[in-house]
Write a protein that holds these residues in place. Sequence first.
Motif, PDB file in Angstrom:
ATOM      1  N   GLN A  30       0.852  -1.184   0.000  1.00 28.36           N
ATOM      2  CA  GLN A  30       0.000   0.000   0.000  1.00 28.36           C
ATOM      3  C   GLN A  30       0.885   1.230   0.000  1.00 28.36           C
ATOM      4  O   GLN A  30       1.943   1.240   0.633  1.00 28.36           O
ATOM      5  N   PRO A  32       0.380   4.900   1.007  1.00 29.94           N
ATOM      6  CA  PRO A  32      -0.508   5.898   1.590  1.00 29.94           C
ATOM      7  C   PRO A  32      -0.128   7.345   1.268  1.00 29.94           C
ATOM      8  O   PRO A  32      -0.955   8.242   1.372  1.00 29.94           O
ATOM      9  N   PRO A  40       1.268  -4.662   4.317  1.00 29.53           N
ATOM     10  CA  PRO A  40       0.351  -4.922   5.432  1.00 29.53           C
ATOM     11  C   PRO A  40       0.567  -6.304   6.056  1.00 29.53           C
ATOM     12  O   PRO A  40       0.901  -7.265   5.366  1.00 29.53           O
ATOM     13  N   ARG A  45      -1.030  -1.748   9.049  1.00 30.01           N
ATOM     14  CA  ARG A  45       0.284  -1.144   8.847  1.00 30.01           C
ATOM     15  C   ARG A  45       1.110  -1.312  10.118  1.00 30.01           C
ATOM     16  O   ARG A  45       0.669  -0.957  11.206  1.00 30.01           O
ATOM     17  N   THR A  50       7.161  -0.757   7.127  1.00 31.82           N
ATOM     18  CA  THR A  50       6.860   0.544   6.545  1.00 31.82           C
ATOM     19  C   THR A  50       8.172   1.180   6.114  1.00 31.82           C
ATOM     20  O   THR A  50       9.143   1.182   6.867  1.00 31.82           O
ATOM     21  N   ASP A  58       3.569   4.467  -7.510  1.00 33.52           N
ATOM     22  CA  ASP A  58       2.779   3.240  -7.565  1.00 33.52           C
ATOM     23  C   ASP A  58       2.569   2.804  -9.009  1.00 33.52           C
ATOM     24  O   ASP A  58       3.055   3.423  -9.947  1.00 33.52           O
TER      25      ASP A  58
END
Length: 177
Positions: A30, A32, A40, A45, A50, A58
């Motif tokens: 992901q 964000p 994930p 998260r 991370t 992306d």
Amino acid sequence: MAESCAIKVVCRFRPLNERELKEGPTICVQVPSEGTVFIPVNGERVPERTFNLDRVFDWNTHQKQVYDFAAKPIVDAVLKGFNGTVFAYGQTGSGKSFTMEGDHTNPEKQGVIPRMVATVFEAIDSADEPIEFTVKVSIVEIYMERVRDLLDPKKDNLKVHEDKARSIYVGDVTEEY
């Protein structure tokens, strides 16, 4: 050199290819924000998965956006007389060739290299008449700890050297003018 030409670390997730789309993809990361990506764990998260970078692109990102952020400032610095390097790293199939080369037949999907070449020659073409340019290019691939000359594939185990005069360089690499 300007701050925009400092070392940047970016992550680019390539678009899914036809085979992946047919198989019914599951995207396992992901993004964000434009500087953060995470993997994930049970849909959540977690800090240890991370990653914060200068920029994260992306799978919906256009090639030009990657070029404008990651490579164009380097080309601009090269045109002012600095040396420049764009370095792509990743496992097989992760999108290095797609990002660096792209689709030469489709201007929207051209990668970093053809865009860099176009920018350099556009700048040369629009420069004042008395200015002379020398353009020299080397392209190498590092794979399985071997340095291969992509302009002369017979040279497939080049050595990296360092000295005071040339700094760090690849010995016997082809330099096309």
